[in-house]
Design a protein around this motif. Structure first.
Motif, mmCIF file in Angstrom:
data_model
loop_
_atom_site.group_PDB
_atom_site.id
_atom_site.type_symbol
_atom_site.label_atom_id
_atom_site.label_comp_id
_atom_site.label_asym_id
_atom_site.label_seq_id
_atom_site.Cartn_x
_atom_site.Cartn_y
_atom_site.Cartn_z
ATOM 1 N N UNK A 158 0.846 -1.201 0.000
ATOM 2 C CA UNK A 158 0.000 0.000 0.000
ATOM 3 C C UNK A 158 0.884 1.254 0.000
ATOM 4 N N UNK A 159 0.475 2.242 -0.813
ATOM 5 C CA UNK A 159 1.149 3.549 -0.814
ATOM 6 C C UNK A 159 2.645 3.428 -1.125
ATOM 7 N N UNK A 160 2.983 2.491 -1.980
ATOM 8 C CA UNK A 160 4.382 2.254 -2.352
ATOM 9 C C UNK A 160 4.647 2.893 -3.709
ATOM 10 N N UNK A 161 5.804 3.492 -3.839
ATOM 11 C CA UNK A 161 6.238 4.044 -5.125
ATOM 12 C C UNK A 161 7.486 3.297 -5.584
ATOM 13 N N UNK A 162 7.455 2.803 -6.817
ATOM 14 C CA UNK A 162 8.602 2.085 -7.378
ATOM 15 C C UNK A 162 9.105 2.838 -8.602
ATOM 16 N N UNK A 163 10.387 3.176 -8.588
ATOM 17 C CA UNK A 163 11.070 3.809 -9.719
ATOM 18 C C UNK A 163 12.284 2.943 -10.025
ATOM 19 N N UNK A 164 12.117 1.994 -10.922
ATOM 20 C CA UNK A 164 13.188 1.012 -11.137
ATOM 21 C C UNK A 164 13.094 0.497 -12.567
ATOM 22 N N UNK A 165 14.106 0.801 -13.379
ATOM 23 C CA UNK A 165 14.011 0.564 -14.812
ATOM 24 C C UNK A 165 15.042 -0.445 -15.309
ATOM 25 N N UNK A 166 15.641 -1.219 -14.421
ATOM 26 C CA UNK A 166 16.619 -2.217 -14.846
ATOM 27 C C UNK A 166 15.929 -3.415 -15.508
ATOM 28 N N UNK A 167 16.689 -4.314 -16.143
ATOM 29 C CA UNK A 167 16.087 -5.511 -16.739
ATOM 30 C C UNK A 167 15.326 -6.338 -15.706
ATOM 31 N N UNK A 168 14.156 -6.834 -16.109
ATOM 32 C CA UNK A 168 13.314 -7.713 -15.274
ATOM 33 C C UNK A 168 12.875 -7.037 -13.980
ATOM 34 N N UNK A 169 12.738 -5.732 -13.987
ATOM 35 C CA UNK A 169 12.261 -5.023 -12.799
ATOM 36 C C UNK A 169 10.742 -4.988 -12.770
ATOM 37 N N UNK A 170 10.107 -6.185 -12.621
ATOM 38 C CA UNK A 170 8.679 -6.223 -12.307
ATOM 39 C C UNK A 170 8.447 -5.465 -11.003
ATOM 40 N N UNK A 171 7.318 -4.784 -10.893
ATOM 41 C CA UNK A 171 7.043 -4.021 -9.689
ATOM 42 C C UNK A 171 6.638 -4.885 -8.514
ATOM 43 N N UNK A 172 5.558 -5.651 -8.683
ATOM 44 C CA UNK A 172 5.072 -6.527 -7.614
ATOM 45 C C UNK A 172 4.643 -7.839 -8.231
ATOM 46 N N UNK A 173 5.176 -8.945 -7.712
ATOM 47 C CA UNK A 173 4.923 -10.281 -8.248
ATOM 48 C C UNK A 173 4.380 -11.199 -7.151
ATOM 49 N N UNK A 174 3.092 -11.161 -6.853
ATOM 50 C CA UNK A 174 2.535 -12.165 -5.936
ATOM 51 C C UNK A 174 2.701 -13.553 -6.564
ATOM 52 N N UNK A 175 3.362 -14.453 -5.855
ATOM 53 C CA UNK A 175 3.779 -15.737 -6.421
ATOM 54 C C UNK A 175 3.305 -16.843 -5.484
ATOM 55 N N UNK A 176 2.342 -17.646 -5.947
ATOM 56 C CA UNK A 176 1.800 -18.732 -5.122
ATOM 57 C C UNK A 176 1.392 -18.195 -3.746
ATOM 58 N N UNK A 177 0.724 -17.064 -3.740
ATOM 59 C CA UNK A 177 0.309 -16.405 -2.506
ATOM 60 C C UNK A 177 -1.196 -16.192 -2.497
ATOM 61 N N UNK A 178 -1.763 -16.104 -1.286
ATOM 62 C CA UNK A 178 -3.218 -16.047 -1.112
ATOM 63 C C UNK A 178 -3.574 -14.805 -0.293
ATOM 64 N N UNK A 179 -4.603 -14.099 -0.747
ATOM 65 C CA UNK A 179 -5.109 -12.896 -0.074
ATOM 66 C C UNK A 179 -4.076 -11.773 -0.169
ATOM 67 N N UNK A 180 -4.037 -11.142 -1.323
ATOM 68 C CA UNK A 180 -3.057 -10.086 -1.601
ATOM 69 C C UNK A 180 -3.807 -8.819 -1.994
ATOM 70 N N UNK A 181 -3.475 -7.714 -1.347
ATOM 71 C CA UNK A 181 -4.038 -6.406 -1.677
ATOM 72 C C UNK A 181 -2.915 -5.473 -2.108
ATOM 73 N N UNK A 182 -3.056 -4.899 -3.311
ATOM 74 C CA UNK A 182 -2.112 -3.911 -3.821
ATOM 75 C C UNK A 182 -2.916 -2.650 -4.097
#
Length: 344
Positions: free
Chosen positions: A116-140
């Motif tokens: 919540x309320x997160x700012x991401x400034x990241x432009x390198x290779x493979x810089x996905x912002x948020x990757x919920x991976x095999x996770x349950x109950x996720x709020x972005x």
């Protein structure tokens, strides 16, 4: 060296920069900035990673015991920036994240995650912002993603290793976020072999991305994407497709485990410009993409309104592209040229 997951396959590798293992009630909060300082070193690892990448994928395919998948020095597999692994009740709130080595926020095997309320400034290779991976109950929510790869990418493991673990991602809510991406906006896949279900996105803005709403897998993956609901989303420019379904995604290794894509509802979404397609939907003959409702979808300007193959039970209600109502989806033969590889 820690137990981690790299592009959907488990291994022992360099620790993510911030890592928690099977922790409960943990948080990173405040108004400060965390700088991964990756541009000087980690960003240059990507051209050297392919031998280790191929070795790891083969180990996953062959079900090599995880304790024998030891990488690290000499293998050039970049670590994630933040990875809670097997954790419960995780909060990441208010921080700014810059210059990540790899995926930025990567909750893996977690339950009850709030970003919540997160700012991401990241432009390198493979810089996905948020990757919920095999996770349950996720709020972005209320986040800003300016990223070198997908803004939000929902995952659940790759191929045989994803099936071995058998953990899906479920119950994900994304709302009130802003995306600008060198790759895609919301993405489910391509590592989704444990399945992804019950995803809800609303009230988001995309400035510029390649495909802005994107579901992807291939015949290696198996797994399922189902029950995805998207509404009230505005897009300025999709550099490839505004809405894209693709179950023949690149990286195919020659297997025949068709993924299942079903039960999508996309409504009240507007795209100002799509450089290639308004809607691109390509399934596989054995298992078509099915049960799709598009309602009040507007693309003001698209080079090609639609391209569809192997898609069934599609309902269109007030879908307008280039000023014309789209009432049916023909079977198309030849797509436009494939997307170019991203360069950094």
């Amino acid at each position: 060296m820690v137990l981690t997951r790299w592009e959907g396959t488990e291994l022992y590798n360099y620790s993510p920069l911030i890592y928690a293992y099977q922790a409960t009630n943990i948080a990173i909060t405040g108004k400060g900035t965390i700088d991964g300082n990756a541009k000087e070193e980690f960003a240059h690892w990507k051209p050297q990673q392919k031998p280790a990448q191929d070795m790891l994928r083969q180990m996953g395919n062959d079900c090599v015991p995880v304790n024998e998948r030891v990488f690290g020095t000499g293998h050039w597999l970049r670590p994630s920036m933040i990875q809670p692994f097997g954790c419960k009740n995780v909060l990441i709130d208010g921080i700014t994240l810059i210059d990540s080595p790899f995926w930025v926020i990567h909750p893996t095997y977690c339950m009850n995650v709030t970003v919540r309320n997160v700012r991401i400034e990241s432009w390198n290779p493979n810089n996905d912002g948020c990757d919920p991976d095999a996770s349950v109950n996720v709020l972005v929510e209320n986040c800003v993603f300016n990223t070198g790869d997908d803004a939000v990418a929902i995952k659940s493991g790759r191929d045989q290793d994803g099936w071995r673990v058998g953990q899906g991602t479920e119950n994900v809510v994304i709302r009130n976020c802003n995306f600008n991406s060198k790759a895609n906006g919301l993405c489910i896949g391509s590592e989704m072999s444990g399945s992804v279900r019950h995803v809800f996105m609303e009230d988001c803005q995309v400035g510029e991305a390649n495909s802005t709403i994107y579901f992807k897998a291939n015949l290696d993956r198996g797994g399922m994407i189902e029950n995805v609901f998207i509404r009230n989303t505005q897009v300025a420019r999709a550099k490839t497709a505004f809405i894209r379904f693709e179950s023949n995604y690149k990286g195919y290794r020659g297997n025949n485990y068709p993924p299942v894509f079903r039960k999508f509802r996309i409504e009240h979404v507007i795209c100002q410009s799509a450089d290639q397609y308004g809607l691109y939907a390509v399934g596989v003959k054995e298992v078509p993409i099915t049960d799709v409702l598009l309602k009040d979808v507007i693309v003001k300007n698209a080079k090609t309104p639609t391209f569809t193959q192997y898609i069934s039970n599609v309902k269109l209600s007030n879908v307008k592209i280039n000023g014309s109502i789209i009432s049916d989806l023909p079977f198309d033969e030849v797509p436009l040229a494939q997307d170019k590889e991203i360069t950094w």
